[in-house]
Design an enzyme around this catalytic site. Structure first.
Site, PDB file in Angstrom:
ATOM      1  N   HIS A  64       1.110   1.027 -10.276  1.00 21.67           N
ATOM      2  CA  HIS A  64       0.605   0.995  -8.900  1.00 21.67           C
ATOM      3  C   HIS A  64      -0.432   2.080  -8.728  1.00 21.67           C
ATOM      4  O   HIS A  64      -0.321   3.148  -9.333  1.00 21.67           O
ATOM      5  CB  HIS A  64       1.755   1.209  -7.902  1.00 21.67           C
ATOM      6  CG  HIS A  64       1.378   0.807  -6.520  1.00 21.67           C
ATOM      7  ND1 HIS A  64       0.730   1.662  -5.658  1.00 21.67           N
ATOM      8  CD2 HIS A  64       1.529  -0.366  -5.874  1.00 21.67           C
ATOM      9  CE1 HIS A  64       0.504   1.017  -4.527  1.00 21.67           C
ATOM     10  NE2 HIS A  64       0.964  -0.218  -4.623  1.00 21.67           N
TER      11      HIS A  64
ATOM     12  N   ASP B 159       6.605  -6.278  -6.865  1.00 20.31           N
ATOM     13  CA  ASP B 159       6.532  -7.656  -7.352  1.00 20.31           C
ATOM     14  C   ASP B 159       7.448  -7.930  -8.538  1.00 20.31           C
ATOM     15  O   ASP B 159       7.617  -9.085  -8.924  1.00 20.31           O
ATOM     16  CB  ASP B 159       5.085  -7.994  -7.751  1.00 20.31           C
ATOM     17  CG  ASP B 159       4.168  -8.025  -6.552  1.00 20.31           C
ATOM     18  OD1 ASP B 159       4.592  -8.567  -5.523  1.00 20.31           O
ATOM     19  OD2 ASP B 159       3.045  -7.514  -6.636  1.00 20.31           O
TER      20      ASP B 159
END
Ligand code: CMC
Length: 425
Positions: A303, A360
């Site tokens: 991320h 996710d």
């Protein structure tokens, strides 16, 4: 302002003010940089650039913190409804009972879409991706609701309309893609249950609403509701800065979210896990992710902001375990995901690069358990992210320091060149 930073360039010295946020984050205010120095900044991917000051969402990527309007996402996931969370993001505070009732009535009143919109759906090829369809349909909504003129009234109506109709549009797209009868929203069902019913009810098999499934969807949507200046939100703000309608700005956000490095990762994770299940190639997948010559990445890992475990992924994993347990589902992809996570987390490459599972990684397994098909995963993310996009758009519209979004560049192409006539090229 909390002091200055000195910038020395050649024999000149400049002072730039430092701005401090409410959580102690500091930024050099460069808004007058070009004017006073003749220089601009260069920051590919905006990794060091704050595009705005915002009161909406706080993230600490080192500590793994996420709060909406100051409230930890863990607390919202435990105690709030998605509707309350949407209200909180858009209006800056949680609603009281009366406000929540009025909001619910408005959402119900706006849940139908114009019947003529169905013609649009029927014109898309059956194989169209639902994210492309959703982005187009949200933009098309404006043509069906052009009547309001007053900006304040338009904003409030459009916000409610979008929040309510996006569920109807998404479920319609799924039903029509399967050649099935569209199911209309029901006034007796709350936000999440209503969507599930529109997705799965059928004249031959009435949908039985399961509270565990409704709860899983509630948590899924709350976890996705905002994430400060990510790619799609920045798209909404940038496109919105040209003073387009909210419909057009949200449509741009949906298009950005579709990308596999952003919201499209939830579908890509399931495809990757299914590939591992079929080809028994986990070690190879990890090796490919580490190979700099191979563009492949471990989907659902890494991320831009979180350099530790994504706090949303922690909640998602817990909820995933509990949902599968309650529904007595044994999903082989969950075992593969757990094994892959363990393998990656003890691998030097992932440790050195601070790569952890993001939201996710487990969300697709939750959505599969709910019954959502893989090509609708990113649509589910979009419905969840809508309140955040709206809140961010609204904040930018109300900003007294608002400016058209227009970055600069450093040109590196040819200097002035003569046009060579075609017969001499
Ligand atoms: N697999 C392998 N290597 C990775 C990964 C990954 N998933 N993510 C980052 N890296 C490596 C990358 O190759 C680079 O290595 P090096 O410095 O040796 O060249 C380093 O880590 C930094 O990568 P980056 O691309 O500069 O970092 P970023 O901040 O731009 O990346 C990201 C953020 C999300 C685009 C990236 O981690 C990624 O591509 N992840 C996979 C896709 C994904 O799961 N996306 C969902 C993000 S969370 C939901 C959302 O907000 O949309």
């Amino acid at each position: 302002m909390t002091g200055f930073i000195k910038l020395i360039y050649g024999d000149q010295e400049f002072k730039l003010p430092v701005f401090e946020g409410s959580e102690g984050e500091k930024a050099i205010d460069i808004s007058r940089l070009r004017e006073i120095t003749g220089l601009i900044t260069l920051d590919p991917g905006y990794a060091n650039t704050g595009s705005c000051a915002s009161d909406i969402t706080f993230m600490d990527g080192e500590k793994g913190i996420l709060r909406y309007r100051g409230i930890p996402v863990e607390e919202l996931a435990e105690k709030a409804t998605f509707k309350e969370t949407a209200y909180l993001l858009i209006n800056g505070r949680l609603p009281n009972r009366d406000e929540l009732t009025s909001f619910s009535v408005l959402l119900n009143d706006n849940s139908l879409v114009h019947e003529d919109l169905r013609v649009f759906y029927e014109s898309f090829p059956r194989s169209s991706h639902p994210m492309g369809i959703l982005s187009s349909m949200v933009n098309a909504l404006r043509s069906f609701y052009p009547e309001l003129q007053d900006l304040e009234e338009e904003i409030n109506m459009t916000v409610t309309r979008l929040l309510s109709k996006i569920r109807t549009l998404a479920a319609m797209s799924y039903k029509i893609s399967r050649g099935h009868k569209v199911v209309y929203p029901r006034p007796d069902l709350a936000y999440c249950a209503n969507f599930l019913n529109m997705m799965f009810d059928s004249p031959v098999k009435p949908y039985e609403i399961d509270e565990d499934v409704v709860n899983a969807l509630r948590v899924f949507w709350i976890l996705h509701a905002d994430h400060e200046q990510n790619c799609s939100t920045s798209a909404v703000r940038l496109v919105g800065s040209a003073r387009v309608t909210l419909y057009a700005a949200i449509s741009a956000g949906i298009a950005a979210l579709w990308g596999p490095l952003h919201g499209g990762a939830n579908q890509a994770v399931i495809e990757m896990l299914s590939d591992i299940a079929e080809n028994k190639n986990m070690a190879r997948v990890v090796e490919r992710a580490k190979d700099k010559k191979d563009p492949f990445r471990l989907m659902g890992f890494g991320h831009r902001v979180y350099k530790t475990y994504d706090p949303r992924a922690k909640i998602m994993k817990k909820m995933c375990d509990s949902l599968l347990n309650k529904l007595k589902i044994s999903d082989p992809l969950l075992d593969i995901a757990e094994e892959l996570e363990a393998l990656a987390l003890k691998d030097d490459y992932f440790i050195e690069h601070n790569l952890y599972p993001n939201v996710d990684f487990y969300s697709g397994i939750v959505l599969r358990a709910i019954g959502i098909p893989a090509n609708m995963f990113t649509v589910m993310f979009a419905i969840g992210r809508l309140p955040g996009w709206i809140a961010q758009w609204k904040e930018s519209m109300d900003d007294p320091n608002w400016k058209l979004g227009r970055p600069r560049q450093i040109y590196t192409g040819p200097t002035q060149t003569k046009l060579v006539p075609i017969d001499r090229r």
